[in-house]
Design an enzyme around this catalytic site. Sequence first.
Site, mmCIF file in Angstrom:
data_model
loop_
_atom_site.group_PDB
_atom_site.id
_atom_site.type_symbol
_atom_site.label_atom_id
_atom_site.label_comp_id
_atom_site.label_asym_id
_atom_site.label_seq_id
_atom_site.Cartn_x
_atom_site.Cartn_y
_atom_site.Cartn_z
ATOM 1 N N ARG A 10 21.781 45.513 46.727
ATOM 2 C CA ARG A 10 22.405 45.565 47.760
ATOM 3 C C ARG A 10 22.736 47.024 48.030
ATOM 4 N NH1 ARG A 10 27.299 41.471 47.242
ATOM 5 N NH2 ARG A 10 28.336 43.193 47.932
ATOM 6 N N ARG B 157 35.034 50.192 45.931
ATOM 7 C CA ARG B 157 35.041 48.843 45.951
ATOM 8 C C ARG B 157 36.245 48.583 44.668
ATOM 9 N NH1 ARG B 157 29.488 46.835 46.037
ATOM 10 N NH2 ARG B 157 30.091 44.864 45.991
ATOM 11 N N ARG C 261 22.500 44.560 39.251
ATOM 12 C CA ARG C 261 22.471 43.078 40.133
ATOM 13 C C ARG C 261 21.321 43.406 41.135
ATOM 14 N NH1 ARG C 261 27.922 40.652 43.075
ATOM 15 N NH2 ARG C 261 27.644 42.458 44.628
ATOM 16 N N LYS D 234 31.644 36.338 39.781
ATOM 17 C CA LYS D 234 32.313 35.088 40.636
ATOM 18 C C LYS D 234 31.057 34.440 41.414
ATOM 19 C CE LYS D 234 34.462 37.664 44.049
ATOM 20 N NZ LYS D 234 34.037 38.903 43.405
ATOM 21 N N ARG E 251 41.610 39.163 49.371
ATOM 22 C CA ARG E 251 41.522 40.495 48.599
ATOM 23 C C ARG E 251 42.659 41.337 49.152
ATOM 24 N NH1 ARG E 251 34.991 40.858 48.407
ATOM 25 N NH2 ARG E 251 34.963 41.098 46.479
HETATM 26 P P1 AMP Z 1 31.488 40.942 48.158
HETATM 27 O O1 AMP Z 1 30.117 40.597 48.463
HETATM 28 O O2 AMP Z 1 32.496 40.063 47.907
HETATM 29 O O3 AMP Z 1 31.481 42.080 47.044
HETATM 30 O O4 AMP Z 1 31.836 41.791 49.437
HETATM 31 C C1 AMP Z 1 31.032 42.725 50.061
HETATM 32 C C2 AMP Z 1 31.922 43.369 51.169
HETATM 33 O O5 AMP Z 1 32.228 42.587 52.390
HETATM 34 C C3 AMP Z 1 33.436 44.280 50.556
HETATM 35 O O6 AMP Z 1 33.030 45.474 50.008
HETATM 36 C C4 AMP Z 1 34.245 44.196 51.835
HETATM 37 O O7 AMP Z 1 33.610 45.121 52.712
HETATM 38 C C5 AMP Z 1 33.794 43.094 52.489
HETATM 39 N N1 AMP Z 1 34.716 41.771 52.246
HETATM 40 C C6 AMP Z 1 34.253 40.721 51.777
HETATM 41 N N2 AMP Z 1 35.216 40.002 51.460
HETATM 42 C C7 AMP Z 1 36.653 40.369 52.050
HETATM 43 C C8 AMP Z 1 37.724 40.116 52.114
HETATM 44 N N3 AMP Z 1 38.236 39.119 51.664
HETATM 45 N N4 AMP Z 1 38.442 40.997 52.970
HETATM 46 C C9 AMP Z 1 38.054 42.104 53.406
HETATM 47 N N5 AMP Z 1 36.813 42.472 53.309
HETATM 48 C C10 AMP Z 1 36.143 41.789 52.454
#
Ligand code: AMP
Length: 213
Positions: free
Chosen positions: A153, A164, A122, A13, A88
């Site tokens: 990360r 996740r 990554r 994304k 999400r």
């Molecule tokens: P990402 O960078 O999109 O993989 O997000 C990293 C972490 O942020 C996720 O594993 C969740 O803990 C939190 N997170 C990101 N977006 C959301 C969302 N829309 N709803 C809830 N938690 C989120």
Amino acid sequence: MNIILNAPSGGGKGSVAEKLVKDYNLCHISTGALFRENIKNKTPLGIKAESYVAKGVWVPDELTVDMLVAAMKDLPCAGGFILDGFPRTLKQAELLEKYVDVSMVIQLDVADDIVMKRLAGRFMCRHCGAIYNSNWDDVSGCCKACGGELYQREDDKTDVIKQRISNYNRDNGAILEFYKNKNLLHTVKVKEEYLPADTYAFVKEIIEKEGKK
Ligand code: AMP
């Protein structure tokens, strides 16, 4: 034009969004990046969100939606938004309706084993957030965009990645159904050999086609 990019973490994304920003003058809002920023700056929101992000579970819906809505108000985005990592949960999708007219949802359909491999490779720039992947980029030096340090990360470690992916697989079907019923859903099936540019070419094709309707 407000576009939702729907994909598991590591599904590409961020890379697609970077290109969309340049080509269509859209604002990119990544809820994951917003959480990371708040956690880094130890804001009240960051303190609340930290344990969820560290475990790889979703931050509660209300907190997430409030943060997103505040970010959208802060950004002067005449061209529209790309939402990356949001919604999400089905509840988030429903809440979003109050604030944004969604133009289209582009799902990057990526198999779990490809996601695992990509996440493990990554790297991100600590300074500007640019994304690199050791599967196809040279990550031995600094960020090519700004010279910042590249890092992996904490939540890209294997057990958190699995958590996740499993959250995504549990909740995403209902989100896709929600947007399919509104005739907004488009899917790009991402193959293992695709580079970010290949995936992007399919995304662009969808946007060009939809834009002409
Ligand atoms: P990402 O960078 O999109 O993989 O997000 C990293 C972490 O942020 C996720 O594993 C969740 O803990 C939190 N997170 C990101 N977006 C959301 C969302 N829309 N709803 C809830 N938690 C989120």
